[in-house]
Scaffold this motif. Structure first.
Motif, PDB file in Angstrom:
ATOM      1  N   VAL A 335       0.840  -1.210   0.000  1.00  0.00           N
ATOM      2  CA  VAL A 335       0.000   0.000   0.000  1.00  0.00           C
ATOM      3  C   VAL A 335       0.872   1.255   0.000  1.00  0.00           C
ATOM      4  N   CYS A 336       1.901   1.277   0.845  1.00  0.00           N
ATOM      5  CA  CYS A 336       2.788   2.444   0.924  1.00  0.00           C
ATOM      6  C   CYS A 336       3.566   2.648  -0.375  1.00  0.00           C
ATOM      7  N   LEU A 337       3.908   1.550  -1.039  1.00  0.00           N
ATOM      8  CA  LEU A 337       4.600   1.637  -2.330  1.00  0.00           C
ATOM      9  C   LEU A 337       3.726   2.384  -3.339  1.00  0.00           C
ATOM     10  N   LEU A 338       2.459   1.973  -3.427  1.00  0.00           N
ATOM     11  CA  LEU A 338       1.525   2.642  -4.351  1.00  0.00           C
ATOM     12  C   LEU A 338       1.337   4.107  -3.953  1.00  0.00           C
ATOM     13  N   THR A 339       1.239   4.361  -2.654  1.00  0.00           N
ATOM     14  CA  THR A 339       1.024   5.727  -2.160  1.00  0.00           C
ATOM     15  C   THR A 339       2.207   6.629  -2.512  1.00  0.00           C
ATOM     16  N   THR A 340       3.418   6.110  -2.392  1.00  0.00           N
ATOM     17  CA  THR A 340       4.626   6.895  -2.687  1.00  0.00           C
ATOM     18  C   THR A 340       4.636   7.375  -4.134  1.00  0.00           C
ATOM     19  N   LEU A 341       4.138   6.533  -5.033  1.00  0.00           N
ATOM     20  CA  LEU A 341       4.121   6.898  -6.456  1.00  0.00           C
ATOM     21  C   LEU A 341       3.256   8.129  -6.720  1.00  0.00           C
ATOM     22  N   PHE A 342       2.236   8.345  -5.873  1.00  0.00           N
ATOM     23  CA  PHE A 342       1.396   9.541  -6.040  1.00  0.00           C
ATOM     24  C   PHE A 342       2.221  10.807  -5.832  1.00  0.00           C
ATOM     25  N   ALA A 343       3.181  10.760  -4.913  1.00  0.00           N
ATOM     26  CA  ALA A 343       3.989  11.950  -4.613  1.00  0.00           C
ATOM     27  C   ALA A 343       5.123  12.139  -5.612  1.00  0.00           C
ATOM     28  N   GLU A 348       2.973  16.191 -10.046  1.00  0.00           N
ATOM     29  CA  GLU A 348       4.209  16.973  -9.920  1.00  0.00           C
ATOM     30  C   GLU A 348       3.950  18.228  -9.100  1.00  0.00           C
ATOM     31  N   ILE A 349       4.836  18.480  -8.137  1.00  0.00           N
ATOM     32  CA  ILE A 349       4.758  19.708  -7.330  1.00  0.00           C
ATOM     33  C   ILE A 349       5.323  20.850  -8.173  1.00  0.00           C
ATOM     34  N   LYS A 350       4.524  21.911  -8.343  1.00  0.00           N
ATOM     35  CA  LYS A 350       5.008  23.039  -9.148  1.00  0.00           C
ATOM     36  C   LYS A 350       5.212  24.304  -8.315  1.00  0.00           C
ATOM     37  N   THR A 351       4.437  24.449  -7.237  1.00  0.00           N
ATOM     38  CA  THR A 351       4.550  25.659  -6.423  1.00  0.00           C
ATOM     39  C   THR A 351       4.745  25.295  -4.951  1.00  0.00           C
ATOM     40  N   VAL A 352       5.179  26.280  -4.183  1.00  0.00           N
ATOM     41  CA  VAL A 352       5.434  26.089  -2.749  1.00  0.00           C
ATOM     42  C   VAL A 352       4.162  25.665  -2.015  1.00  0.00           C
ATOM     43  N   LYS A 353       3.017  26.252  -2.419  1.00  0.00           N
ATOM     44  CA  LYS A 353       1.749  25.969  -1.725  1.00  0.00           C
ATOM     45  C   LYS A 353       1.303  24.516  -1.864  1.00  0.00           C
ATOM     46  N   GLU A 354       1.853  23.797  -2.832  1.00  0.00           N
ATOM     47  CA  GLU A 354       1.426  22.415  -3.073  1.00  0.00           C
ATOM     48  C   GLU A 354       2.182  21.402  -2.207  1.00  0.00           C
ATOM     49  N   ILE A 355       3.238  21.850  -1.503  1.00  0.00           N
ATOM     50  CA  ILE A 355       4.093  20.890  -0.778  1.00  0.00           C
ATOM     51  C   ILE A 355       3.348  20.230   0.376  1.00  0.00           C
ATOM     52  N   GLU A 356       2.804  21.074   1.291  1.00  0.00           N
ATOM     53  CA  GLU A 356       2.155  20.506   2.480  1.00  0.00           C
ATOM     54  C   GLU A 356       0.937  19.656   2.118  1.00  0.00           C
ATOM     55  N   PRO A 357       0.051  20.118   1.190  1.00  0.00           N
ATOM     56  CA  PRO A 357      -1.080  19.259   0.797  1.00  0.00           C
ATOM     57  C   PRO A 357      -0.628  17.920   0.208  1.00  0.00           C
ATOM     58  N   ALA A 358       0.500  17.928  -0.527  1.00  0.00           N
ATOM     59  CA  ALA A 358       0.996  16.668  -1.122  1.00  0.00           C
ATOM     60  C   ALA A 358       1.391  15.680  -0.029  1.00  0.00           C
ATOM     61  N   LEU A 359       2.024  16.176   1.038  1.00  0.00           N
ATOM     62  CA  LEU A 359       2.426  15.296   2.142  1.00  0.00           C
ATOM     63  C   LEU A 359       1.207  14.791   2.908  1.00  0.00           C
ATOM     64  N   LYS A 360       0.205  15.668   3.113  1.00  0.00           N
ATOM     65  CA  LYS A 360      -1.014  15.248   3.810  1.00  0.00           C
ATOM     66  C   LYS A 360      -1.796  14.228   2.988  1.00  0.00           C
ATOM     67  N   LYS A 361      -1.762  14.410   1.664  1.00  0.00           N
ATOM     68  CA  LYS A 361      -2.456  13.436   0.798  1.00  0.00           C
ATOM     69  C   LYS A 361      -1.833  12.051   0.928  1.00  0.00           C
ATOM     70  N   GLN A 362      -0.530  12.006   1.195  1.00  0.00           N
ATOM     71  CA  GLN A 362       0.132  10.712   1.403  1.00  0.00           C
ATOM     72  C   GLN A 362      -0.527   9.951   2.556  1.00  0.00           C
ATOM     73  N   LEU A 363      -0.801  10.672   3.645  1.00  0.00           N
ATOM     74  CA  LEU A 363      -1.421  10.045   4.812  1.00  0.00           C
ATOM     75  C   LEU A 363      -2.840   9.582   4.501  1.00  0.00           C
ATOM     76  N   ILE A 364      -3.598  10.419   3.782  1.00  0.00           N
ATOM     77  CA  ILE A 364      -5.001  10.074   3.479  1.00  0.00           C
ATOM     78  C   ILE A 364      -5.073   8.908   2.495  1.00  0.00           C
ATOM     79  N   ILE A 365      -4.282   8.981   1.421  1.00  0.00           N
ATOM     80  CA  ILE A 365      -4.311   7.916   0.399  1.00  0.00           C
ATOM     81  C   ILE A 365      -3.882   6.589   1.009  1.00  0.00           C
ATOM     82  N   SER A 366      -2.808   6.617   1.813  1.00  0.00           N
ATOM     83  CA  SER A 366      -2.328   5.363   2.415  1.00  0.00           C
ATOM     84  C   SER A 366      -3.375   4.783   3.364  1.00  0.00           C
TER      85      SER A 366
END
Length: 764
Positions: A335-343, A348-366
Motif C-alpha cells: 500500500v505504501c509503495l503505491l502511495t509513494t508513487l502519487f507523490a 508533480e509539485i510546481k509551487t510552494v503551496k502544493e508541498i504541504e497538501p501533497a504530504l497530507k495526501k500521502q497520509l489520506i491515500i495510504s
C-alpha cells in the motif's frame, strides 16, 4: 469454525515476498536519488543525463556553478563525518549495555526453574508439557540481541541515507521546488521502506528459526520472540535520548548566540555551532526516530503474537491466522509503495503551496488504501469465527470484528495526525495566536504555547480511548494489539514523511553555508516548513501507537504473570500507580536538564569563539566547528545514561522487590501520564517553532507586522522556540519509548517476577 481462505503455504510466500519488494523499492529509490551527482562535470553539461535532461542548471547570482557544487559536497562530507563519528561513539556504549542486559535476561529467566533442562508444564495448559525455562532464557536473549542489532542498523542506515541526500536536495532546488521535493521525499522513502521491510523480514526469519526447536510449543516460541521488541526499543531509547540531547544542545547554542546576540541568519557559516546543528538533525530526528518506530512495530507485532499463540489459532496451530500481524505489515508495504508513487510520479509539485497538501495526501491515500487491504487480509487470513484469549477465558470473535479493530487503530492514528497538524501548523489560528503573543515579549509567548500544548491533548486522548474501547470490546487485548498495528501499518509512508523534514532542513543549511542565492534558500525553507508540520504529525502517530502498544503489552504481561484482576484499591497497586504516573516527570526532568547543561556549554563556546577569534563575523576567519561537535557528542553520551538507566531498571527493581501487582500499577500509571505529557510537550515545542517561522517568512500582513527578523517580537519567538526545542525533540519523543519499553521489559521478565518477585512483601 472453518479454516482461512489463504493456505499456510500462501502466507509463507506472501510475507517474505512483500518484504523483499519493500527492500527492492527502497534500493530503486536510492538509485534515482544517486543520479543527482555531487560533481561539477556531470552538472555543467546542458545535456546532463542525470534523469532531468530537459532542465538546464541555472547559474546563481555571482557564483560559479563549479564552486557551488564542490562547496555543497564538502559541507555534506563534514555533516556525514560528524554524524557517523557520533553514532559509532554512541553504539560503543550501547553495545556494552546490550551485552550486559542480554546476560541479565539469560540469568533472570534461566533461574525461573533453576536452570533446569527438563520439560515443564505449559503456562496456560498444565496438562501439557512444554520446553524448559532455560530454552526461554536462551531464545529470549537471542531475540533481544537480534532486535537490538536490527534497531541500531535501522537508525544508522537512515542517517547515512539522509546525509547522502542533503546536498543533492540543495542542488535540485536550483531547478525548482518540485525537483527538490522529489529528491527529499525519495530519500525519506528509502529509509521508510528499508526499515519497514527489514524489520518484517528479520522477525519472520526469527520465528521460522525458533520454530525448528520449539515445534508445536507455540506459546513458548512467541514468548521468546518478545525479546525482539525489547531489543528494538531499548536501543531506540538511547538513540532518541542521546540524539535528542545532541541536536538540541547545538540548536539552542546556535540560535541564542547567532540569531539573538549577533543577528546573523540561521545556518550562517560564520556560526561555530552550525555543523553540530546540522549533524544533530541526522542523529536525532533521523537515526533516533528510525529506531523508535522500528521499536513500536516490533513491540506491537510481539504483543499480538503472544496473545494469538494462546488463542484458538495458536492452540490449533493455524499458521495463517497466527501470522496475521505480519500479514498486515506485508500489505502495508505494498500500500505504501503505491502511495509513494502519487507523490513522486503521478503528480508533480510546481509551487510552494502544493508541498504541504501533497504530504497530507500521502497520509489520506495510504489510510484509504490500507483500509481496503485490511478488509481483504481479515477475510482471507481468518476463519469466519474463532476464539481469542481474554484473561483466562476464550472470547468468540468474528473476522469482520478483527477488521474493525485494525481499521479503528488506523483511522485513530490519522485523526491524531491531523489534530497535531492543526495545533502545530502556522496555517491555522492556534499557532498564529501564539505568534501574535510575541508583541508583548517572551513571557506571554511561553504562556500561550504551554496552553496550546495542554489543549492539544484533548482530541488525541479521546481518539485513543475510543479505539481502545472498540477494539477491546470486539477482540479483548488482541484487538488492542492489532489496533496498534493498524496505526503503524503505513509505517513506510510515515517514516518517509518524517525523514523528509530533517533532509529539507539540512538542504536549507547547506544552501546558506554554500552562499547560494536567497531564492534557493526560500525554496528550501518552504520544504522545511512543511517538513516541520509533518514531523509533528509523525510524533503524534508515534505517541498514539505507543499508548496502544503499551496497553497491549500490559495485557500480555498481566496474562503471563497470572494476575486475575488489577485492583486499584489495593495498596500494592495504588502505590505503583502513583509512582508510575511520576516517572514521566522524573524522566523529562533528566532529559530537559541534560539539554540545558549541554546548551550552556555550547553557548559559552560559541561566545568565546566570536569574542576571541578575530574576523569570524566579517567572514575572514573560519570558526572552530570541531570543538562544538565535540561538546555535543560528549554531553549526549554522558547524559543519555541516567534517563536510560531509570527506564530499564524500574521494572526490574519493582518486579523483583514489590511483585507483579505493584508493577502492574507502575505500568498503568506511566502509560496514563506519559502519553499525555508526550503529546503536550511535542505540540508545545512544535507550535513555538512554527510561530517563529511564521514571523520569519512574513507571508501574510499579520506576520509582517510582527517581523522582520531581528525585531523584538522575533527575538521573543526565538527565545520561545529554543525553550521548546528539548520539549519537542528530546523529552516528548522519548516518553513514548518509556511507556512501551517498561511494558515490554515487564512482559519479557514476567516468568521471573511471577516465580521469584515480591521479595520485600515476602519478607514482611
Amino acid at each position: 469454525m472453518g479454516s482461512a481462505l489463504l493456505p499456510d503455504l500462501g502466507t509463507e510466500i506472501l510475507i517474505p515476498v512483500c518484504a523483499v519488494i519493500g527492500i527492492g523499492f527502497a534500493l530503486f529509490q536510492w538509485i534515482l536519488v544517486s543520479r543527482v551527482k555531487l560533481s561539477a562535470s556531470s552538472d555543467s553539461s546542458p545535456n546532463s543525463k542525470n534523469g532531468y535532461n530537459d532542465y538546464l542548471i541555472e547559474e546563481e547570482e555571482g557564483i560559479n556553478d563549479h564552486s557551488v557544487v564542490i562547496k555543497c559536497a564538502e559541507i555534506q562530507g563534514a555533516i556525514s563525518e560528524g554524524a557517523t563519528s557520533f553514532l559509532f561513539t554512541e553504539y560503543k556504549y550501547v553495545g556494552i549495555f546490550m551485552v550486559a542486559f542480554a546476560i541479565l535476561i539469560f540469568l533472570f529467566l534461566g533461574s525461573v526453574e533453576g536452570f533446569s533442562t527438563s520439560q515443564q508444564p505449559c503456562t496456560y495448559d498444565k496438562t501439557k508439557m512444554c520446553k524448559p525455562a532455560l530454552a526461554t532464557a536462551i531464545f529470549s536473549t537471542a531475540s533481544f540481541v537480534l532486535g537490538a542489532i536490527t534497531s541500531v542498523i535501522s537508525g544508522f542506515l537512515g542517517m547515512k541515507i539522509a546525509t547522502y541526500a542533503d546536498a543533492r536536495t540543495t542542488l535540485e532546488a536550483r531547478k525548482g521546488v518540485g525537483k527538490a521535493f522529489i529528491t527529499a521525499f525519495r530519500s525519506g522513502a528509502v529509509m521508510g521502506f528499508l526499515l519497514a521491510a527489514s524489520g518484517l523480514l528479520v522477525l519472520y526469519i526469527a520465528i521460522n528459526l525458533f520454530k525448528l526447536y520449539y515445534g508445536d510449543d507455540w506459546s513458548g516460541l512467541f514468548e521468546a520472540i518478545t525479546g525482539y521488541g525489547l531489543g528494538g526499543s531499548s536501543m531506540a531509547l538511547f538513540g532518541r535520548v542521546g540524539g535528542g540531547i545532541y541536536t538540541k544542545a547545538a540548536d539552542v547554542g546556535a540560535d541564542l548566540v547567532g540569531k539573538v546576540e549577533r543577528n546573523i541568519p540561521e545556518d550562517d557559516p560564520r556560526n561555530p555551532a552550525v555543523i553540530a546543528d546540522n549533524v544533530g538533525d541526522n542523529v536525532g530526528d533521523i537515526a533516533g526516530m528510525g529506531s523508535d518506530l522500528f521499536g513500536s512495530y516490533a513491540e506491537s507485532s510481539c504483543a499480538a503474537l503472544v496473545v494469538a499463540s494462546i488463542s484458538s489459532f495458536g492452540v490449533n496451530h493455524e499458521l495463517t491466522a497466527m501470522l496475521f500481524p505480519l500479514i498486515i505489515s506485508s500489505v502495508g508495504i505494498v500500500v505504501c509503495l503505491l502511495t509513494t508513487l502519487f507523490a513522486t510520479d503521478f503528480f508533480e509539485i510546481k509551487t510552494v503551496k502544493e508541498i504541504e497538501p501533497a504530504l497530507k495526501k500521502q497520509l489520506i491515500i495510504s489510510s484509504v488504501l490500507m483500509t481496503i487491504g485490511i478488509a481483504i487480509a481479515s477475510w482471507i487470513a481468518f476463519p469466519s469465527s474463532f476464539t481469542i484469549f481474554n484473561f483466562g477465558d476464550q472470547k468468540d470473535v468474528k473476522n469482520w470484528q478483527l477488521f474493525l479493530c485494525v481499521a479503528v487503530g488506523l483511522w485513530a492514528g490519522l485523526i491524531i495526525g491531523f489534530v497535531t497538524e492543526y495545533y502545530t501548523s502556522n496555517a491555522y489560528s492556534p499557532v498564529q495566536d501564539v505568534a501574535d503573543s510575541c508583541r508583548t515579549g517572551a513571557a506571554t509567548y511561553v504562556i500561550f504555547g504551554l496552553a496550546l500544548g495542554y489543549k492539544s491533548v484533548i482530541i488525541p486522548i479521546f481518539a485513543i480511548a475510543v479505539s481502545i474501547f472498540v477494539s477491546f470490546s470486539f477482540a479483548a487485548m488482541y484487538g488492542i494489539a492489532v489496533a496498534a498495528l493498524g496505526m503503524l501499518s503505513t509505517i513506510a509512508t510515515g517514516l518517509a514523511i518524517d525523514a523528509y523534514g530533517p533532509i529539507s532542513d539540512n538542504a536549507g543549511g547547506i544552501a546558506e553555508m554554500a552562499g547560494m542565492s536567497h531564492r534557493i534558500r526560500e525554496r528550501t525553507d518552504a520544504l522545511d516548513a512543511a517538513g516541520n508540520t509533518t514531523a509533528a504529525i509523525g510524533k503524534g502517530f508515534a505517541i498514539g501507537s505507543a499508548a496502544l502498544v503499551s496497553l497491549a503489552l500490559f495485557g500480555a504481561f498481566v496474562s503471563r504473570a497470572a494476575i486475575s484482576t488489577v485492583d486499584v484499591l489495593t495498596p500494592k497497586v495504588f502505590i505503583g500507580l502513583l509512582v508510575g504516573a511520576m516517572l514521566p516527570y522524573w524522566f523529562s526532568a533528566m532529559t530537559m536538564k541534560s539539554v540545558g547543561s549541554a546548551a550552556l556549554k555550547m553557548v559559552e563556546e560559541v561566545r568565546r569563539q566570536f569574542n576571541t577569534i578575530p574576523g569570524i563575523i566579517e567572514g575572514h576567519s573560519k570558526p572552530d566547528y570541531a570543538t562544538c561537535v565535540k561538546i555535543s557528542t560528549d554531553a549526549s553520551i554522558k547524559e543519555m545514561i541516567p534517563p536510560g538507566a531509570l527506564v530499564m531498571l524500574t521494572p526490574l527493581i519493582v518486579g523483583t522487590f514489590f511483585g507483579v501487582e505493584t508493577l502492574s500499577g507502575v505500568l498503568a500509571g506511566s502509560l496514563v501520564s506519559g502519553a499525555q505529557i508526550a503529546i503536550s510537550a511535542s505540540n508545545t515545542g512544535g507550535a513555538w517553532d512554527n510561530a517563529k517561522k511564521y514571523i520569519e517568512a512574513g507571508a501574510s500582513e499579520h506576520a509582517r507586522t510582527l517581523g522582520p527578523k531581528g525585531s523584538d517580537p522575533h527575538k521573543a519567538a526565538v527565545f520561545g522556540d529554543t525553550t521548546g526545542d528539548p520539549l519537542k525533540d528530546t523529552s516528548g519523543p522519548s516518553l513514548n519509548i518509556l511507556i512501551k519499553l517498561m511494558a515490554v521489559e515487564s512482559l519479557v521478565f514476567a516468568p521471573f517476577f511471577a516465580t521469584h518477585g515480591g521479595l520485600l512483601f515476602k519478607i514482611l
